[in-house]
Design a protein around this motif. Structure first.
Motif, short mmCIF file in Angstrom:
data_model
loop_
_atom_site.label_atom_id
_atom_site.label_comp_id
_atom_site.label_asym_id
_atom_site.label_seq_id
_atom_site.Cartn_x
_atom_site.Cartn_y
_atom_site.Cartn_z
N VAL A 37 1.41 5.92 7.90
CA VAL A 37 2.66 6.40 7.33
C VAL A 37 2.50 7.89 7.07
N HIS A 39 3.81 11.73 6.02
CA HIS A 39 4.79 12.41 5.18
C HIS A 39 4.13 13.63 4.54
N GLU A 101 6.94 1.32 1.67
CA GLU A 101 6.60 2.62 2.24
C GLU A 101 7.29 3.76 1.51
N ARG A 105 5.43 7.22 0.42
CA ARG A 105 5.86 8.58 0.78
C ARG A 105 6.08 9.43 -0.47
N GLU A 109 4.06 12.96 -1.47
CA GLU A 109 4.72 14.23 -1.80
C GLU A 109 4.33 14.70 -3.20
N HIS A 112 0.56 15.80 -3.22
CA HIS A 112 0.18 16.55 -2.02
C HIS A 112 -0.97 17.51 -2.28
#
Length: 267
Positions: A37, A39, A101, A105, A109, A112
């Motif tokens: 996945v 992102h 999911e 994500r 974010e 990060h």
């Protein structure tokens, strides 16, 4: 799907993600396929798992089953090690589960910068484990100790004195061996990019009756791998046993905590 959840194994940067063929046919926990996945410049490696087994309440019961925990841990680590063969990897704590999911994500974010920092630290490096064991000191033989006792000493006094001397000998042997283990740790830490000392394992876990004096983890640059191995060999000496394992994904240096509002884990 309401009857399933998303199990998370590890994170990499998108620019050096694991190759698709590495994931093809790879069985994760509960035998589930593994997928990526992507992102925010990162990639999470996940599987779809049933809530009947990985929901919060079933998971609490499962974590009391040592066979289930062992099987799940082996599958988790198998996936992490496969990913780490291709890319700098941040392993995730065992049984970290999200509702889907979208939550994964959002987590990528939100965290990060944490991931980028960790992945930069472990890039081009692997973890090596070093355990140091020593044999427990043998108590002085009763016959020899008895011969050294004053002639007027009674049997009770003689026993207590032998017991005291045995404990003193054992304590001195422990201190000497611990100093040698400390020297080994410091020497290996000088070669490694980072080093950590974990708590010594209980003999029931290690499978050995010897004293475990050092349970160390060392993050080593790939181009210093030979130097690290030579350092280990140079530190071996009579009376202690040095056990080396690896290379591993950097569990001791890259694993982050993920419990919180976005999901739950088994810790």
């Amino acid at each position: 799907m309401a009857d399933s959840a998303t199990y998370l194994y590890a994170i990499t940067r998108e620019k050096d993600r694991a190759r698709p063929e590495r994931l093809a046919g790879l069985a994760g926990v509960a035998g589930a396929p593994v997928r990526a996945v992507a992102h925010a410049g990162l990639v999470a490696y996940v599987s779809t798992v049933p809530l009947a087994e990985f929901g919060e309440e079933p998971l609490r019961r499962s974590l009391e089953d040592l066979d289930w925990v062992g099987e799940t841990a082996r599958a988790h680590h198998r996936v992490v090690e496969a990913i780490a063969m291709d890319a700098a990897t941040a392993p995730v704590r065992l049984v970290t589960v999200y509702s889907g999911e979208a939550q994964v994500r959002a987590m990528l974010e939100r965290r990060h910068d944490d991931f980028v920092k960790v992945l930069k630290q472990v890039a081009g490096r692997h973890e090596w484990g070093v355990k140091v064991y020593a044999h427990p000191a043998r108590p002085a033989s009763p016959a020899g100790a008895q011969a050294a006792e004053p002639s007027g000493a009674g049997p009770g006094t003689a026993y207590l004195r032998r017991r005291r001397d045995s404990l003193r000998s054992r304590d001195e042997a422990w201190r000497e061996a611990a100093e040698r283990a400390e020297h080994i740790h410091e020497a290996l830490a000088d070669v490694a990019a980072a080093a950590r000392r974990h708590r010594p394992q209980d003999p029931q876990l290690s499978g050995r009756e010897d004293w475990m004096l050092l349970n160390g983890a060392y993050l080593v640059d790939e181009d210093r791998r030979g130097e690290f191995a030579a350092a280990v060999e140079g530190l071996r000496e009579p009376g202690i046993d040095v056990e080396v394992t690896g290379p591993w994904a950097p569990y001791s240096f890259a694993a982050l905590e993920f419990a919180g509002p976005e999901g739950h884990d088994g810790g």
